[in-house]
Write a protein that holds these residues in place. Structure first.
Motif, short mmCIF file in Angstrom:
data_model
loop_
_atom_site.label_atom_id
_atom_site.label_comp_id
_atom_site.label_asym_id
_atom_site.label_seq_id
_atom_site.Cartn_x
_atom_site.Cartn_y
_atom_site.Cartn_z
N ARG A 127 0.84 -1.22 0.00
CA ARG A 127 0.00 0.00 0.00
C ARG A 127 0.87 1.25 0.00
NH1 ARG A 127 -4.67 -1.90 -1.68
NH2 ARG A 127 -5.56 -3.42 -0.30
N LEU A 128 1.94 1.23 0.76
CA LEU A 128 2.84 2.38 0.80
C LEU A 128 3.46 2.62 -0.58
CD1 LEU A 128 4.25 4.59 2.40
CD2 LEU A 128 6.00 2.93 3.01
N ASN A 129 3.85 1.55 -1.26
CA ASN A 129 4.39 1.70 -2.61
C ASN A 129 3.35 2.29 -3.56
OD1 ASN A 129 6.88 0.69 -1.87
ND2 ASN A 129 6.39 -1.40 -2.45
N ALA A 130 2.10 1.88 -3.41
CA ALA A 130 1.03 2.43 -4.25
C ALA A 130 0.83 3.92 -3.97
CB ALA A 130 -0.27 1.65 -4.04
N VAL A 131 0.92 4.30 -2.70
CA VAL A 131 0.81 5.72 -2.34
C VAL A 131 1.95 6.50 -2.97
CG1 VAL A 131 0.95 7.36 -0.42
CG2 VAL A 131 -0.51 5.35 -0.22
N GLN A 132 3.16 5.95 -2.92
CA GLN A 132 4.30 6.62 -3.53
C GLN A 132 4.10 6.80 -5.03
OE1 GLN A 132 7.45 4.03 -2.23
NE2 GLN A 132 7.87 5.24 -0.40
N ARG A 133 3.59 5.76 -5.70
CA ARG A 133 3.34 5.87 -7.13
C ARG A 133 2.30 6.96 -7.42
NH1 ARG A 133 3.42 0.20 -6.77
NH2 ARG A 133 1.15 0.15 -6.92
N SER A 134 1.27 7.04 -6.59
CA SER A 134 0.23 8.05 -6.82
C SER A 134 0.78 9.46 -6.60
CB SER A 134 -0.98 7.80 -5.93
OG SER A 134 -0.68 8.07 -4.58
N VAL A 135 1.66 9.62 -5.64
CA VAL A 135 2.27 10.93 -5.41
C VAL A 135 3.13 11.32 -6.61
CG1 VAL A 135 3.96 12.18 -3.98
CG2 VAL A 135 2.15 10.84 -2.90
N VAL A 136 3.88 10.37 -7.14
CA VAL A 136 4.71 10.64 -8.32
C VAL A 136 3.83 11.03 -9.50
CG1 VAL A 136 6.22 9.56 -10.04
CG2 VAL A 136 6.67 9.23 -7.60
N LEU A 181 -5.43 21.99 -19.88
CA LEU A 181 -6.00 21.82 -18.54
C LEU A 181 -6.74 20.49 -18.43
CD1 LEU A 181 -6.54 23.04 -15.76
CD2 LEU A 181 -8.60 24.09 -16.73
N LEU A 182 -7.46 20.09 -19.48
CA LEU A 182 -8.14 18.79 -19.46
C LEU A 182 -7.14 17.64 -19.34
CD1 LEU A 182 -10.96 19.27 -22.12
CD2 LEU A 182 -11.20 19.10 -19.62
N LEU A 183 -6.02 17.73 -20.01
CA LEU A 183 -4.98 16.71 -19.90
C LEU A 183 -4.44 16.63 -18.48
CD1 LEU A 183 -3.20 14.64 -21.40
CD2 LEU A 183 -1.61 16.51 -21.85
N ALA A 184 -4.15 17.77 -17.87
CA ALA A 184 -3.65 17.80 -16.50
C ALA A 184 -4.69 17.25 -15.52
CB ALA A 184 -3.25 19.22 -16.11
N LEU A 185 -5.96 17.57 -15.73
CA LEU A 185 -7.02 17.05 -14.85
C LEU A 185 -7.13 15.53 -14.96
CD1 LEU A 185 -9.83 19.73 -15.22
CD2 LEU A 185 -8.41 19.27 -13.21
N GLY A 186 -6.93 14.99 -16.14
CA GLY A 186 -6.96 13.53 -16.31
C GLY A 186 -5.88 12.85 -15.48
N PHE A 187 -4.67 13.40 -15.50
CA PHE A 187 -3.60 12.84 -14.67
C PHE A 187 -3.91 13.00 -13.18
CE2 PHE A 187 -0.86 12.89 -18.45
CZ PHE A 187 -0.17 11.71 -18.27
N ALA A 188 -4.45 14.15 -12.80
CA ALA A 188 -4.76 14.39 -11.39
C ALA A 188 -5.84 13.42 -10.90
CB ALA A 188 -5.20 15.84 -11.19
N GLN A 189 -6.86 13.17 -11.73
CA GLN A 189 -7.90 12.21 -11.33
C GLN A 189 -7.33 10.81 -11.17
OE1 GLN A 189 -11.00 12.65 -14.27
NE2 GLN A 189 -12.34 13.60 -12.76
N ARG A 248 -7.35 8.57 -7.75
CA ARG A 248 -7.90 7.21 -7.69
C ARG A 248 -6.87 6.23 -7.11
NH1 ARG A 248 -7.10 2.85 -10.42
NH2 ARG A 248 -5.94 3.92 -12.04
N LEU A 249 -5.63 6.35 -7.55
CA LEU A 249 -4.57 5.48 -7.01
C LEU A 249 -4.39 5.71 -5.51
CD1 LEU A 249 -1.89 5.72 -9.84
CD2 LEU A 249 -3.27 3.73 -9.23
N LEU A 250 -4.46 6.95 -5.08
CA LEU A 250 -4.30 7.26 -3.65
C LEU A 250 -5.47 6.69 -2.84
CD1 LEU A 250 -2.50 8.67 -1.63
CD2 LEU A 250 -3.79 10.77 -2.04
#
Length: 140
Positions: free
Chosen positions: A43-52, A95-103, A107-109
């Motif tokens: 889970r910690l590794n998944a959190v790290q991936r989501s932060v990246v 902005l739509l592209l950036a929002l897609g990455f943020a979403q 979700r990963l977090l």
């Protein structure tokens, strides 16, 4: 069980059997705790991936807007759009592209922050079994 030294029937010492049972339960609990630790690490590794990925979304969004906005606006103007509408179109697309990455990062977090329910339930089941065994032994 027959004791070969004196040919008398003798049962295994109750204390030794209880020690064996408790030793087995202790090994089981240790295994369950190791599983819980492994799931927490995952889970910690998944959190790290989501932060990246979140950081990538921010960097991409800012860099794309700053580096490409001028060129894209110039292209829009050359195609007949006013400078204002060309800026709005380019900024909106990036902005739509950036929002897609943020979403995706959000979700990963969310997925990574859920508790390792399987391990917790397994440890709880093992503890209930141990309590039942102790209660049975206390009544006999």
């Amino acid at each position: 069980m027959i004791d070969p030294r004196n040919d008398k029937n003798s049962d295994r010492d109750t204390g030794a059997m209880m020690a064996d049972v408790l030793s087995g339960v202790a090994r089981l609990v240790q295994g369950e705790l190791a599983l819980a630790r492994a799931e927490a690490t995952e889970r910690l590794n998944a959190v790290q991936r989501s932060v990246v990925q979140g950081a990538i979304a921010v960097v991409l969004g800012i860099t794309a807007i700053n580096a490409l906005a001028g060129a894209a606006v110039a292209l829009g103007v050359s195609l007949g759009l006013s400078p204002v509408w060309a800026s709005v179109l380019v900024g909106g697309a990036l902005l739509l592209l950036a929002l897609g990455f943020a979403q995706n990062a959000a979700r990963l977090l969310r997925d990574a922050s859920s508790l390792p329910r399987r391990s917790a339930a397994s440890v709880k089941r093992d503890m209930e079994t141990l309590q039942t065994m102790v209660r049975r032994d206390a009544t006999t």
